[in-house]
Scaffold this motif. Structure first.
Motif, PDB file in Angstrom:
ATOM      1  N   TYR A 187       0.856  -1.187   0.000  1.00  0.00           N
ATOM      2  CA  TYR A 187       0.000   0.000   0.000  1.00  0.00           C
ATOM      3  C   TYR A 187       0.891   1.234   0.000  1.00  0.00           C
ATOM      4  CZ  TYR A 187      -3.009   3.578   2.131  1.00  0.00           C
ATOM      5  OH  TYR A 187      -3.672   4.730   2.420  1.00  0.00           O
ATOM      6  N   ASN A 188       0.730   2.078  -1.011  1.00  0.00           N
ATOM      7  CA  ASN A 188       1.537   3.293  -1.114  1.00  0.00           C
ATOM      8  C   ASN A 188       0.724   4.466  -0.583  1.00  0.00           C
ATOM      9  OD1 ASN A 188       3.179   5.390  -1.784  1.00  0.00           O
ATOM     10  ND2 ASN A 188       3.574   4.683  -3.863  1.00  0.00           N
ATOM     11  N   LEU A 189       1.012   4.852   0.627  1.00  0.00           N
ATOM     12  CA  LEU A 189       0.240   5.920   1.269  1.00  0.00           C
ATOM     13  C   LEU A 189       0.398   7.247   0.532  1.00  0.00           C
ATOM     14  CD1 LEU A 189      -1.459   6.836   3.674  1.00  0.00           C
ATOM     15  CD2 LEU A 189       0.612   7.118   4.966  1.00  0.00           C
ATOM     16  N   GLY A 190       1.569   7.455  -0.066  1.00  0.00           N
ATOM     17  CA  GLY A 190       1.806   8.728  -0.752  1.00  0.00           C
ATOM     18  C   GLY A 190       0.922   8.941  -1.952  1.00  0.00           C
ATOM     19  N   MET A 191       0.404   7.854  -2.529  1.00  0.00           N
ATOM     20  CA  MET A 191      -0.444   8.004  -3.711  1.00  0.00           C
ATOM     21  C   MET A 191      -1.917   7.910  -3.384  1.00  0.00           C
ATOM     22  SD  MET A 191       1.825   5.848  -6.309  1.00  0.00           S
ATOM     23  CE  MET A 191       0.786   5.680  -7.727  1.00  0.00           C
ATOM     24  N   CYS A 192      -2.251   7.636  -2.135  1.00  0.00           N
ATOM     25  CA  CYS A 192      -3.655   7.378  -1.783  1.00  0.00           C
ATOM     26  C   CYS A 192      -4.417   8.695  -1.700  1.00  0.00           C
ATOM     27  CB  CYS A 192      -3.715   6.663  -0.442  1.00  0.00           C
ATOM     28  SG  CYS A 192      -5.382   6.193   0.019  1.00  0.00           S
ATOM     29  N   THR A 193      -5.619   8.721  -2.272  1.00  0.00           N
ATOM     30  CA  THR A 193      -6.462   9.911  -2.175  1.00  0.00           C
ATOM     31  C   THR A 193      -7.658   9.693  -1.255  1.00  0.00           C
ATOM     32  OG1 THR A 193      -7.544   9.229  -4.187  1.00  0.00           O
ATOM     33  CG2 THR A 193      -5.867  10.896  -4.398  1.00  0.00           C
ATOM     34  N   PHE A 194      -7.694   8.589  -0.553  1.00  0.00           N
ATOM     35  CA  PHE A 194      -8.724   8.318   0.466  1.00  0.00           C
ATOM     36  C   PHE A 194     -10.143   8.398  -0.099  1.00  0.00           C
ATOM     37  CE2 PHE A 194      -4.986  10.106   2.496  1.00  0.00           C
ATOM     38  CZ  PHE A 194      -4.649   9.071   3.306  1.00  0.00           C
ATOM     39  N   CYS A 195     -10.335   7.810  -1.283  1.00  0.00           N
ATOM     40  CA  CYS A 195     -11.686   7.813  -1.840  1.00  0.00           C
ATOM     41  C   CYS A 195     -12.535   6.721  -1.210  1.00  0.00           C
ATOM     42  CB  CYS A 195     -11.629   7.630  -3.353  1.00  0.00           C
ATOM     43  SG  CYS A 195     -10.916   6.079  -3.882  1.00  0.00           S
ATOM     44  N   GLY A 196     -11.919   5.682  -0.661  1.00  0.00           N
ATOM     45  CA  GLY A 196     -12.665   4.658   0.048  1.00  0.00           C
ATOM     46  C   GLY A 196     -13.237   3.561  -0.828  1.00  0.00           C
ATOM     47  N   LEU A 197     -12.842   3.523  -2.115  1.00  0.00           N
ATOM     48  CA  LEU A 197     -13.416   2.494  -2.999  1.00  0.00           C
ATOM     49  C   LEU A 197     -12.897   1.109  -2.662  1.00  0.00           C
ATOM     50  CD1 LEU A 197     -13.422   4.210  -6.499  1.00  0.00           C
ATOM     51  CD2 LEU A 197     -15.388   3.405  -5.257  1.00  0.00           C
ATOM     52  N   CYS A 198     -11.649   1.011  -2.208  1.00  0.00           N
ATOM     53  CA  CYS A 198     -11.085  -0.307  -1.899  1.00  0.00           C
ATOM     54  C   CYS A 198     -11.847  -0.950  -0.740  1.00  0.00           C
ATOM     55  CB  CYS A 198      -9.602  -0.170  -1.569  1.00  0.00           C
ATOM     56  SG  CYS A 198      -9.226   1.141  -0.412  1.00  0.00           S
ATOM     57  N   VAL A 199     -12.105  -0.166   0.298  1.00  0.00           N
ATOM     58  CA  VAL A 199     -12.806  -0.715   1.461  1.00  0.00           C
ATOM     59  C   VAL A 199     -14.240  -1.065   1.099  1.00  0.00           C
ATOM     60  CG1 VAL A 199     -13.563  -0.197   3.805  1.00  0.00           C
ATOM     61  CG2 VAL A 199     -11.343   0.571   3.044  1.00  0.00           C
ATOM     62  N   LYS A 212      -9.144  14.992 -18.931  1.00  0.00           N
ATOM     63  CA  LYS A 212      -8.482  13.907 -19.659  1.00  0.00           C
ATOM     64  C   LYS A 212      -8.356  12.665 -18.778  1.00  0.00           C
ATOM     65  CE  LYS A 212      -6.508  12.421 -23.356  1.00  0.00           C
ATOM     66  NZ  LYS A 212      -7.359  12.295 -24.553  1.00  0.00           N
ATOM     67  N   MET A 213      -8.071  12.896 -17.507  1.00  0.00           N
ATOM     68  CA  MET A 213      -7.909  11.755 -16.596  1.00  0.00           C
ATOM     69  C   MET A 213      -9.197  10.940 -16.484  1.00  0.00           C
ATOM     70  SD  MET A 213      -5.753  13.601 -13.665  1.00  0.00           S
ATOM     71  CE  MET A 213      -5.666  12.431 -12.341  1.00  0.00           C
ATOM     72  N   THR A 214     -10.356  11.637 -16.568  1.00  0.00           N
ATOM     73  CA  THR A 214     -11.609  10.901 -16.433  1.00  0.00           C
ATOM     74  C   THR A 214     -11.815   9.905 -17.567  1.00  0.00           C
ATOM     75  OG1 THR A 214     -12.720  12.674 -17.585  1.00  0.00           O
ATOM     76  CG2 THR A 214     -12.840  12.716 -15.198  1.00  0.00           C
ATOM     77  N   GLU A 215     -11.150  10.155 -18.706  1.00  0.00           N
ATOM     78  CA  GLU A 215     -11.374   9.274 -19.849  1.00  0.00           C
ATOM     79  C   GLU A 215     -10.784   7.884 -19.641  1.00  0.00           C
ATOM     80  OE1 GLU A 215      -9.997  11.379 -23.300  1.00  0.00           O
ATOM     81  OE2 GLU A 215     -11.288  13.066 -22.810  1.00  0.00           O
ATOM     82  N   SER A 216      -9.915   7.750 -18.650  1.00  0.00           N
ATOM     83  CA  SER A 216      -9.348   6.418 -18.397  1.00  0.00           C
ATOM     84  C   SER A 216      -9.855   5.840 -17.085  1.00  0.00           C
ATOM     85  CB  SER A 216      -7.822   6.510 -18.386  1.00  0.00           C
ATOM     86  OG  SER A 216      -7.427   7.417 -17.391  1.00  0.00           O
ATOM     87  N   MET A 217     -10.964   6.372 -16.578  1.00  0.00           N
ATOM     88  CA  MET A 217     -11.459   5.896 -15.288  1.00  0.00           C
ATOM     89  C   MET A 217     -12.900   5.436 -15.406  1.00  0.00           C
ATOM     90  SD  MET A 217      -9.919   8.406 -12.482  1.00  0.00           S
ATOM     91  CE  MET A 217      -8.172   8.466 -12.230  1.00  0.00           C
ATOM     92  N   THR A 218     -13.271   4.536 -14.491  1.00  0.00           N
ATOM     93  CA  THR A 218     -14.664   4.112 -14.467  1.00  0.00           C
ATOM     94  C   THR A 218     -15.488   5.187 -13.774  1.00  0.00           C
ATOM     95  OG1 THR A 218     -14.431   2.996 -12.369  1.00  0.00           O
ATOM     96  CG2 THR A 218     -13.965   1.699 -14.314  1.00  0.00           C
ATOM     97  N   TYR A 219     -16.801   5.066 -13.867  1.00  0.00           N
ATOM     98  CA  TYR A 219     -17.644   6.135 -13.343  1.00  0.00           C
ATOM     99  C   TYR A 219     -17.575   6.230 -11.819  1.00  0.00           C
ATOM    100  CZ  TYR A 219     -19.353   6.680 -18.014  1.00  0.00           C
ATOM    101  OH  TYR A 219     -19.404   6.920 -19.350  1.00  0.00           O
ATOM    102  N   GLN A 220     -17.313   5.102 -11.148  1.00  0.00           N
ATOM    103  CA  GLN A 220     -17.150   5.190  -9.695  1.00  0.00           C
ATOM    104  C   GLN A 220     -15.871   5.932  -9.338  1.00  0.00           C
ATOM    105  OE1 GLN A 220     -17.884   2.255 -11.241  1.00  0.00           O
ATOM    106  NE2 GLN A 220     -19.139   0.945  -9.930  1.00  0.00           N
ATOM    107  N   GLN A 221     -14.830   5.736 -10.157  1.00  0.00           N
ATOM    108  CA  GLN A 221     -13.542   6.356  -9.831  1.00  0.00           C
ATOM    109  C   GLN A 221     -13.530   7.844 -10.127  1.00  0.00           C
ATOM    110  OE1 GLN A 221     -10.889   3.975 -12.138  1.00  0.00           O
ATOM    111  NE2 GLN A 221     -10.624   2.452 -10.540  1.00  0.00           N
ATOM    112  N   ILE A 222     -14.387   8.286 -11.063  1.00  0.00           N
ATOM    113  CA  ILE A 222     -14.400   9.706 -11.427  1.00  0.00           C
ATOM    114  C   ILE A 222     -14.785  10.563 -10.233  1.00  0.00           C
ATOM    115  CG2 ILE A 222     -15.688  11.395 -12.802  1.00  0.00           C
ATOM    116  CD1 ILE A 222     -15.669   9.257 -15.025  1.00  0.00           C
ATOM    117  N   ILE A 223     -15.636  10.011  -9.356  1.00  0.00           N
ATOM    118  CA  ILE A 223     -16.131  10.764  -8.206  1.00  0.00           C
ATOM    119  C   ILE A 223     -14.990  11.391  -7.410  1.00  0.00           C
ATOM    120  CG2 ILE A 223     -17.390  10.529  -6.018  1.00  0.00           C
ATOM    121  CD1 ILE A 223     -19.139  10.270  -8.426  1.00  0.00           C
TER     122      ILE A 223
END
Lengths: 159, 373
Positions: free
Chosen positions: A107-119, B57-68
């Motif tokens: 897990y690379n904490l420096g790149m994490c944006t805490f979106c919570g999708l993994c959990v 541009k970044m959104t074009e390579s992401m799924t709709y859940q990830q765009i959020i």
């Protein structure tokens, strides 16, 4: 005459408006118990974060050093930034079947944006966010963490 | 013998200077090239792109859940509303009806975010005019909203709480009580804002009649949100094209016709009261039910073009999606309110002093990451 009157009137109202503002600040000056400043580094021991606070990703282990990660890699696919890397090995179980098992959960904490999708997407609830929020380290290599502990195994019945 | 110093044609010379990108009153990395005659601003040329991250541009390579998680990094102070725009666009494309509970919670969250955003704007506007006290008072009250957000969503500023089909998590049990407490508290504290700044003579002298914008100009520049409504342009998306649960609540669209800095200021102060009215009507009757619709793990939008707009804290935020039937959008365009409001800065400041430029910029309340995307 009227102009002079208006001139003094405007001065009076200007002073009154300044006094109104000063009254608010003055009231707080004499009521120091109404001030809500947190003395952060001093109150660290008492500081309690909310249960859901997203501090950093952790993998809970029970007292037998077992985790619940089946190395399916769904968190890795869902992560938008490539923060997670699941390294798995193929092991042979007792009845001769080949199965994937977790080797290293990086897990690379420096790149994490805490979106919570993994959990949220984890099918076996193997990862959670902990409340630890003090992440400062001296070099960025220290931010890359291995979440599964040394010698840990998959919890029985979690497959 | 004192020599006479002669500056050739100094009075008529136009000087161009840089304001920013590192300047506290531009609220971020915005570079303004000013043409000055003495102290009078002749022309303002905004140069954008210092915090461009290529989000479209970044959104074009992401799924709709990830765009959020990217959309709340546009206008970070109205993160909830930006997320709502993407979620509503995806739900519209898939023809999904979200449960009533989701709609009501989204409305409450949006309004809380709006109050928090206006509070921070009030702080920084006071500071732009030289009143440092406002900053402490505003942030003290904003802290309470951020605590409410943190308890339910897990984050304070960039929440990523919405997802296509509903919410990421259910409400915290303490949520209702805390919001009610906050409304009671903030109704008591809001008159303090008026006492400190709204009626202050220094603030009135610097704001009244400064940076006038007519309704026609506001419409042609596309100024939306509080900045547009300060000029009498009725542009509230919540009122004209209701989404979430806005069609079920009663609220007034705050309009002022003067079009100067002070009217833009008062619109925002009154909007905080309206937001509290909306929350009060909803907080006691949040319907029971699911907090999300069960969605497929990979969302594929049918081929076509979709547009959804919401009212963010600074104006109309729009999301335009072109889908080719894949899991990523073919093209995604954000209509950000700050970009259009910034374009009016030149007209607003022409003929005013540099100090007025700071006041006008503060009243437009731009957030730079939203301009550059």
């Amino acid at each position: 005459m009227r102009e002079i009157f208006n001139y003094f009137k405007s001065i009076f109202f200007a002073l009154k408006s300044l006094w109104t503002g000063m009254k608010v600040t003055g009231a707080y000056f004499f009521k120091p118990w109404k001030i809500v400043t947190q003395q952060y580094p001093e109150n660290r021991k008492k500081l309690k974060m909310y249960e859901r606070t997203k501090g950093e990703l952790v993998m809970p282990h029970n007292d037998k050093n077992e985790h619940q990660c089946t190395a399916c890699g769904i968190c890795q696919i869902n992560c938008p930034n490539g923060t997670i890397e699941v390294k798995s090995v193929t092991v042979e179980t007792a009845d001769g079947k080949k199965k994937k098992a977790l080797n290293k959960y990086i897990y690379n904490l420096g790149m994490c944006t805490f979106c919570g999708l993994c959990v949220k997407t984890c099918p076996s609830d193997a990862i959670v966010f902990s409340n630890k929020f003090e992440h400062a380290v001296f070099n960025k290599e220290k931010l890359v963490k291995t979440l599964n502990k040394e010698g840990s195994t998959l919890k029985k019945g979690a497959e | 013998m004192a020599e006479e110093i002669i500056i050739p044609e100094a009075d008529n010379q136009e000087i161009s200077i840089n304001m920013g990108p590192q300047h506290p009153s531009t609220h971020g990395v915005l570079r303004l090239v000013l043409s000055l005659k003495g102290e009078m601003v002749q022309k303002v040329e905004p140069h954008c792109g210092y915090i461009h991250r290529g989000i479209e541009k970044m959104t074009e390579s992401m799924t709709y859940q990830q765009i959020i998680h990217l959309t709340d990094r546009l206008d970070y102070l109205s993160a909830h509303m930006n997320n709502a725009a993407v979620c509503l666009a995806v739900e519209k494309a898939l023809d999904i009806e979200v449960p009533e509970r989701v709609k009501v919670i989204r409305t409450i969250m949006d309004e809380l975010a709006r109050i928090a955003s206006h509070q921070l704007w009030w702080c920084s506007f006071g500071m732009d005019l030289g009143g440092l006290t406002c900053f402490f008072y505003g942030l003290r009250d904003r802290e309470k909203i951020l605590d409410i957000f943190e308890e339910t969503t897990g984050s304070r500023l960039i929440q990523s709480f919405y997802c296509p089909g509903g919410l990421m998590a259910d409400l915290n049990p303490n949520f209702q009580k805390k919001v009610k407490d906050f409304i009671v508290y903030f109704r008591k504290i809001l008159p303090e804002y008026d006492e400190l700044l709204s009626g202050n003579i220094i603030m009135m002298e610097r704001a009244k009649g400064i940076g006038k914008m007519s309704k026609e100009d506001a419409i042609s520049y596309g100024m939306t949100g509080p900045s547009g409504r300060g000029s009498g342009f009725s542009c509230d998306v919540r009122k004209h094209h209701p989404y979430h649960a806005y069609d079920k609540v009663k609220f007034n669209e705050v309009l002022r016709t003067e079009g100067d800095t002070y009217s833009r200021y008062m619109v925002r102060i009154d909007e905080m009261r309206e937001s509290m009215n909306i929350i009060e009507q909803l907080i006691d009757n949040i319907p029971a039910g699911d907090f999300a619709v069960k969605m497929k793990p990979i969302i594929k939008l049918p081929e076509g073009e979709y547009y959804q707009r919401v009212e963010a804290a600074r104006g109309e935020f729009g999301v335009y999606i072109i889908s080719k039937g894949e899991k990523n959008p073919y093209r995604m365009k954000f209509r950000s309110p700050n970009f259009c409001n910034l374009s009016a800065l030149d007209t607003l400041t022409r003929g005013h002093k540099i100090a007025d430029l700071v006041a006008i910029g503060g009243s437009l309340d731009y957030v730079i990451p939203d301009i550059d995307r």
